[in-house]
Write a protein that holds these residues in place. Structure first.
Motif, PDB file in Angstrom:
ATOM      1  N   GLU A   4       0.808  -1.214   0.000  1.00 59.63           N
ATOM      2  CA  GLU A   4       0.000   0.000   0.000  1.00 59.63           C
ATOM      3  C   GLU A   4       0.842   1.265   0.000  1.00 59.63           C
ATOM      4  OE1 GLU A   4      -3.097  -0.009  -0.368  1.00 59.63           O
ATOM      5  OE2 GLU A   4      -3.680  -2.068   0.073  1.00 59.63           O
ATOM      6  N   LEU A   5       2.167   1.121  -0.003  1.00 59.98           N
ATOM      7  CA  LEU A   5       3.043   2.285   0.083  1.00 59.98           C
ATOM      8  C   LEU A   5       3.635   2.686  -1.254  1.00 59.98           C
ATOM      9  CD1 LEU A   5       4.994   1.347   3.335  1.00 59.98           C
ATOM     10  CD2 LEU A   5       3.246   3.087   3.099  1.00 59.98           C
ATOM     11  N   GLU A   6       3.187   2.071  -2.344  1.00 60.77           N
ATOM     12  CA  GLU A   6       3.808   2.323  -3.643  1.00 60.77           C
ATOM     13  C   GLU A   6       3.673   3.790  -4.055  1.00 60.77           C
ATOM     14  OE1 GLU A   6       5.689   0.401  -5.392  1.00 60.77           O
ATOM     15  OE2 GLU A   6       5.488  -1.209  -3.926  1.00 60.77           O
ATOM     16  N   ARG A   7       2.512   4.375  -3.832  1.00 65.68           N
ATOM     17  CA  ARG A   7       2.311   5.759  -4.259  1.00 65.68           C
ATOM     18  C   ARG A   7       3.165   6.716  -3.432  1.00 65.68           C
ATOM     19  NH1 ARG A   7      -3.389   9.139  -4.116  1.00 65.68           N
ATOM     20  NH2 ARG A   7      -2.680  10.925  -5.332  1.00 65.68           N
ATOM     21  N   THR A   8       3.191   6.503  -2.123  1.00 60.00           N
ATOM     22  CA  THR A   8       4.019   7.350  -1.264  1.00 60.00           C
ATOM     23  C   THR A   8       5.495   7.127  -1.553  1.00 60.00           C
ATOM     24  OG1 THR A   8       2.302   7.155   0.434  1.00 60.00           O
ATOM     25  CG2 THR A   8       4.428   8.022   1.125  1.00 60.00           C
ATOM     26  N   LYS A   9       5.879   5.887  -1.843  1.00 58.91           N
ATOM     27  CA  LYS A   9       7.271   5.582  -2.152  1.00 58.91           C
ATOM     28  C   LYS A   9       7.725   6.310  -3.408  1.00 58.91           C
ATOM     29  CE  LYS A   9      10.382   1.594  -2.391  1.00 58.91           C
ATOM     30  NZ  LYS A   9      10.437   0.109  -2.425  1.00 58.91           N
ATOM     31  N   GLN A  10       6.843   6.473  -4.372  1.00 56.49           N
ATOM     32  CA  GLN A  10       7.182   7.189  -5.597  1.00 56.49           C
ATOM     33  C   GLN A  10       7.517   8.650  -5.300  1.00 56.49           C
ATOM     34  OE1 GLN A  10       4.083   7.101  -8.514  1.00 56.49           O
ATOM     35  NE2 GLN A  10       5.185   8.393  -9.966  1.00 56.49           N
ATOM     36  N   CYS A  15       7.634  12.142   8.703  1.00 56.65           N
ATOM     37  CA  CYS A  15       7.284  13.296   7.870  1.00 56.65           C
ATOM     38  C   CYS A  15       7.685  13.035   6.419  1.00 56.65           C
ATOM     39  CB  CYS A  15       7.978  14.529   8.415  1.00 56.65           C
ATOM     40  SG  CYS A  15       7.599  16.045   7.539  1.00 56.65           S
ATOM     41  N   HIS A  16       6.731  13.073   5.505  1.00 62.51           N
ATOM     42  CA  HIS A  16       6.971  12.599   4.146  1.00 62.51           C
ATOM     43  C   HIS A  16       6.215  13.445   3.142  1.00 62.51           C
ATOM     44  CE1 HIS A  16       2.891  10.878   3.723  1.00 62.51           C
ATOM     45  NE2 HIS A  16       2.982  10.714   5.028  1.00 62.51           N
ATOM     46  N   PRO A  17       6.660  13.497   1.867  1.00 64.96           N
ATOM     47  CA  PRO A  17       5.902  14.160   0.802  1.00 64.96           C
ATOM     48  C   PRO A  17       4.811  13.243   0.271  1.00 64.96           C
ATOM     49  CG  PRO A  17       7.947  13.324  -0.081  1.00 64.96           C
ATOM     50  CD  PRO A  17       7.979  13.029   1.397  1.00 64.96           C
ATOM     51  N   GLY A  18       3.888  13.803  -0.485  1.00 63.02           N
ATOM     52  CA  GLY A  18       2.850  12.989  -1.101  1.00 63.02           C
ATOM     53  C   GLY A  18       1.731  12.615  -0.143  1.00 63.02           C
ATOM     54  N   PRO A  19       0.767  11.806  -0.607  1.00 63.00           N
ATOM     55  CA  PRO A  19      -0.377  11.423   0.218  1.00 63.00           C
ATOM     56  C   PRO A  19       0.001  10.395   1.275  1.00 63.00           C
ATOM     57  CG  PRO A  19      -0.470  10.276  -1.869  1.00 63.00           C
ATOM     58  CD  PRO A  19       0.700  11.211  -1.962  1.00 63.00           C
ATOM     59  N   CYS A  20      -0.765  10.394   2.348  1.00 60.35           N
ATOM     60  CA  CYS A  20      -0.565   9.375   3.380  1.00 60.35           C
ATOM     61  C   CYS A  20      -1.126   8.044   2.872  1.00 60.35           C
ATOM     62  CB  CYS A  20      -1.272   9.780   4.670  1.00 60.35           C
ATOM     63  SG  CYS A  20      -0.609  11.282   5.428  1.00 60.35           S
ATOM     64  N   PRO A  21      -0.503   6.921   3.224  1.00 58.95           N
ATOM     65  CA  PRO A  21      -0.991   5.609   2.772  1.00 58.95           C
ATOM     66  C   PRO A  21      -2.273   5.219   3.499  1.00 58.95           C
ATOM     67  CG  PRO A  21       0.811   5.329   4.309  1.00 58.95           C
ATOM     68  CD  PRO A  21       0.702   6.810   4.085  1.00 58.95           C
ATOM     69  N   PRO A  22      -2.937   4.133   3.085  1.00 59.59           N
ATOM     70  CA  PRO A  22      -4.138   3.670   3.798  1.00 59.59           C
ATOM     71  C   PRO A  22      -3.815   3.292   5.244  1.00 59.59           C
ATOM     72  CG  PRO A  22      -3.988   2.648   1.633  1.00 59.59           C
ATOM     73  CD  PRO A  22      -2.691   3.357   1.851  1.00 59.59           C
ATOM     74  N   CYS A  23      -4.804   3.418   6.096  1.00 59.82           N
ATOM     75  CA  CYS A  23      -4.611   3.156   7.525  1.00 59.82           C
ATOM     76  C   CYS A  23      -4.289   1.684   7.751  1.00 59.82           C
ATOM     77  CB  CYS A  23      -5.868   3.547   8.286  1.00 59.82           C
ATOM     78  SG  CYS A  23      -5.733   3.294  10.077  1.00 59.82           S
ATOM     79  N   PRO A  24      -3.163   1.364   8.468  1.00 59.91           N
ATOM     80  CA  PRO A  24      -2.790  -0.039   8.693  1.00 59.91           C
ATOM     81  C   PRO A  24      -3.311  -0.610  10.007  1.00 59.91           C
ATOM     82  CG  PRO A  24      -0.986   1.351   9.348  1.00 59.91           C
ATOM     83  CD  PRO A  24      -2.110   2.281   8.932  1.00 59.91           C
ATOM     84  N   LYS A  25      -4.031   0.179  10.798  1.00 62.10           N
ATOM     85  CA  LYS A  25      -4.486  -0.291  12.109  1.00 62.10           C
ATOM     86  C   LYS A  25      -5.458  -1.459  11.956  1.00 62.10           C
ATOM     87  CE  LYS A  25      -2.795   2.902  15.053  1.00 62.10           C
ATOM     88  NZ  LYS A  25      -2.133   2.637  16.329  1.00 62.10           N
ATOM     89  N   MET A  26      -5.485  -2.321  12.961  1.00 60.87           N
ATOM     90  CA  MET A  26      -6.394  -3.469  12.993  1.00 60.87           C
ATOM     91  C   MET A  26      -7.629  -3.125  13.813  1.00 60.87           C
ATOM     92  SD  MET A  26      -4.939  -5.767  11.132  1.00 60.87           S
ATOM     93  CE  MET A  26      -5.920  -7.193  11.538  1.00 60.87           C
ATOM     94  N   VAL A  27      -8.810  -3.352  13.238  1.00 62.46           N
ATOM     95  CA  VAL A  27     -10.070  -3.109  13.922  1.00 62.46           C
ATOM     96  C   VAL A  27     -10.960  -4.340  13.764  1.00 62.46           C
ATOM     97  CG1 VAL A  27      -9.995  -0.605  13.647  1.00 62.46           C
ATOM     98  CG2 VAL A  27     -11.040  -1.999  11.878  1.00 62.46           C
TER      99      VAL A  27
END
Length: 500
Positions: free
Chosen positions: A148-154, A280-292
C-alpha cells in the motif's frame, strides 16, 4: 607552491627582526635535523594538522610544546617577543575562520548537488536506509507488507532524485536547501517565493475584473496544477515541513528533503479516527494499517479483525433485507449501500385504489385516469381531482369566497353560490389594453369594442376601427420571398383570408 594550510608561520627572533619560513618534511620535522641546524634567533616551528571544519589549521609551537612531527621543544631564548606571538595567534584565528567557512560552503554544495552526486552507489544505499526508516513504524503494523506504500514511495524517490521535483511556476529544479510549499490537493511542490507571487497575482487578476469590488472581496486563488482553491488567508507565508510541525526544517542529509524526521500524525483521508504512522513525508498518506474488529455489510456474520483501510467486507450470504415494494426480500449477496430495485412483477393498486394492474415492483406507485370522487368533509360535494396521493382536502366552496370580479368576499355555506357585488368588472380584456366596463358578472368578458386608430401591417395606411379587429389594407406586399429573387406581391387581405 604549497596549499595555504601547508604554509608555516615563523616567529620573529630576538637576534633578527623578521619571520622565516621553515620547510617541513613529511612527518612535520624541519629539514636539517630534529633540533640542530637552526639559525640563531629563528622563530619556533609551526605544526600542521586537521582543522575543526574538515580543513587543516595552523598553530604556532609555544614554549614547552612539541611539533606535530615530534620536534623537541625550543629553549626559552628561541621564543619570539610577546607582540609577535599575539600576531601569530591572530593570524591563526583568521585562517581558522576562513577554513570553517569554506567547509560549510562545501557541505551545502554537497547536499544540494545534482545528478553526479545521486548516481553514487553509497548515496543509493543511504537513500534506501532513509526510505526504510521512514516506513518502519508503518511496516511494523503490516508485518513488513509495503504493497500500500507504492504511491508514497514514488514521491519519496522523486524527493531524492535530482531534477525529478520541478517547480511548475518557474520550471526550475527544487533543491534540498530551498524553502518550498506543498499543495494539499495534488501534493505538487513549488518554491515558496514562486507560490507566494502566484497567489498574489491570481487574486489581483480576479479582483481587478470590476472596479466596484476591487480589493474588497476575499477572492480565492488556485493551485497551478490541480486548481484546488485556497482562501486568501491560506496564502503560505512561512516554510514548514511536510507534516506542518516544524518551521524552517534544518537541512539533514540523513532525512527526506524538507522533512522534520518526526512522525507525520496527519489525519487519514477518508477520516477513520487514526493518524498517519510514517515519518514526515511528501505525497499522500498511505491507507490506515491499524487493525479493527468489524462485521460485514448485512451484519449477519461475526465480527472479525481487519485492516482499518479495508474494514468493509462482504460475507457473500443473501442480503435478506425487505425491498421497497414491501413484498419481497433482496436476494443479492451481502453488499454495501441500498438494495437494488425489486426485479419482480406483481399486481399493484393505483393510488386511489380503484384499479389493479400488473406492474413492476420497482414502481408500485401509479395513477389511473379516473376522478377521485370521494366525499369531502363538508358532506355535500365530492373530490374532483384525478387519482391522487393523500387526503382530498377541504371543500373548495367553504370559507370566505370572492365574487366574480374578486373585489368583494362573502362567508356563505358551500351549498350557496357567491352573488355578484354590483361593481364594475374592470378586468383586462383580450386586447391587453382596455378593461371590461360591464358590471360584476360570471363567465368571460366580452370582446373589446372601443374604436382606436390602427396601422396596417405594411405601415402605409392608418384607420379608426374596433380594437378587436385587425387592419388589413389592399396594398400588395413588396417583401422578398425565401428565394431572395422575387417579391411576394400578395395582398394582406388575401393572406388573412387564407389563414382563416
Amino acid at each position: 607552491m604549497d596549499a595555504p594550510w601547508r604554509q608555516v608561520a615563523a616567529g620573529r627572533g630576538r637576534a633578527r627582526g623578521r619571520a622565516t619560513a621553515v620547510p617541513l618534511s613529511g612527518n612535520g620535522v624541519p629539514f636539517g635535523g630534529a633540533g640542530g641546524g637552526r639559525a640563531k634567533g629563528s622563530g619556533g616551528a609551526v605544526s600542521s594538522g586537521p582543522g575543526p571544519g574538515g580543513a587543516a589549521a595552523l598553530a604556532p609551537a609555544g614554549r614547552g610544546q612539541r611539533s606535530a612531527g615530534g620536534e623537541a621543544p625550543q629553549p626559552p631564548g628561541a621564543r619570539g617577543e610577546d607582540g609577535s606571538e599575539l600576531m601569530s595567534q591572530k593570524k591563526f584565528e583568521e585562517i581558522k575562520k576562513s577554513n570553517q567557512a569554506a567547509a560549510r560552503k562545501l557541505l551545502e554544495e554537497h547536499c544540494s548537488s545534482s545528478s553526479e552526486e545521486e548516481g553514487d552507489e553509497d548515496l543509493e544505499g543511504k537513500q534506501g536506509k532513509i526510505v526504510a526508516n521512514t516506513f518502519t513504524t508503518y511496516t511494523t503494523h503490516t508485518d513488513g507488507d509495503i504493497h500500500e506504500l507504492e504511491r508514497t514511495k514514488q514521491y519519496l524517490n522523486e524527493a531524492f532524485q535530482a531534477g525529478a521535483m520541478t517547480c511548475l511556476i518557474c520550471i526550475a529544479s527544487v533543491k534540498r536547501n530551498q524553502a518550498v510549499w506543498s499543495c494539499s490537493g495534488c501534493f505538487c511542490i513549488f518554491h515558496m517565493p514562486c507560490i507566494q507571487k502566484w497567489a498574489k497575482d491570481s487574486q489581483f487578476l480576479v479582483s481587478s475584473v470590476t472596479d466596484d469590488d476591487f480589493g474588497k472581496k476575499d477572492y480565492p486563488w488556485p493551485c497551478p496544477k490541480c486548481r484546488f482553491e485556497y482562501k486568501r488567508s491560506e496564502t503560505p507565508s512561512r516554510y514548514y515541513c511536510y507534516c506542518g510541525k516544524v518551521e524552517d526544517p534544518p537541512l539533514d542529509p540523513w532525512l527526506v528533503p524538507h522533512s522534520c524526521g518526526q512522525v507525520c500524525e496527519r489525519e487519514f483521508k477518508p477520516s477513520c479516527g487514526h493518524k498517519c504512522l510514517l515519518l514526515c513525508h511528501p505525497g499522500p498518506c498511505p491507507p490506515c494499517p491499524k487493525m479493527v474488529t468489524t462485521t460485514c455489510y448485512c451484519k449477519k456474520a461475526k465480527p472479525i479483525p481487519r485492516r482499518c483501510s479495508a474494514k468493509q467486507w462482504s460475507c457473500q450470504l443473501p442480503c435478506g433485507r425487505k425491498l421497497l415494494c414491501g413484498h419481497h426480500k433482496c436476494e443479492n449477496p451481502c453488499h454495501a449501500g441500498n438494495c437494488q430495485p425489486c426485479p419482480r412483477v406483481s399486481r399493484q393498486k393505483c393510488v386511489c385504489g380503484k384499479k389493479v394492474a400488473e406492474r413492476s415492483c420497482a414502481s408500485p406507485v401509479w395513477h389511473c385516469d379516473q376522478v377521485c370522487g370521494k366525499t369531502l368533509p363538508c358532506g355535500n360535494h365530492t373530490c374532483e381531482q384525478v387519482c391522487h396521493v393523500g387526503a382530498c382536502g377541504e371543500c373548495p366552496r367553504s370559507g370566505k369566497r370572492s365574487c366574480p370580479c374578486q373585489k368583494s368576499k362573502f362567508s356563505l355555506p358551500c351549498t350557496e353560490d357567491v352573488p355578484t357585488c354590483g361593481d364594475s368588472c374592470d378586468k383586462i380584456l383580450e386586447c391587453g389594453i382596455h378593461r371590461c366596463s360591464q358590471r360584476c358578472h360570471r363567465g368571460p368578458c366580452e370582446t373589446c369594442r372601443q374604436e382606436v386608430e390602427k396601422q396596417c401591417r405594411c405601415g402605409k395606411h392608418t384607420k379608426r376601427m374596433p380594437c378587436h379587429k385587425p387592419y388589413l389594407c389592399e396594398t400588395k406586399c413588396v417583401k422578398m420571398r425565401d428565394c431572395q429573387k422575387h417579391q411576394c406581391r400578395r395582398k394582406a387581405v388575401a393572406i388573412h383570408v387564407q389563414k382563416r
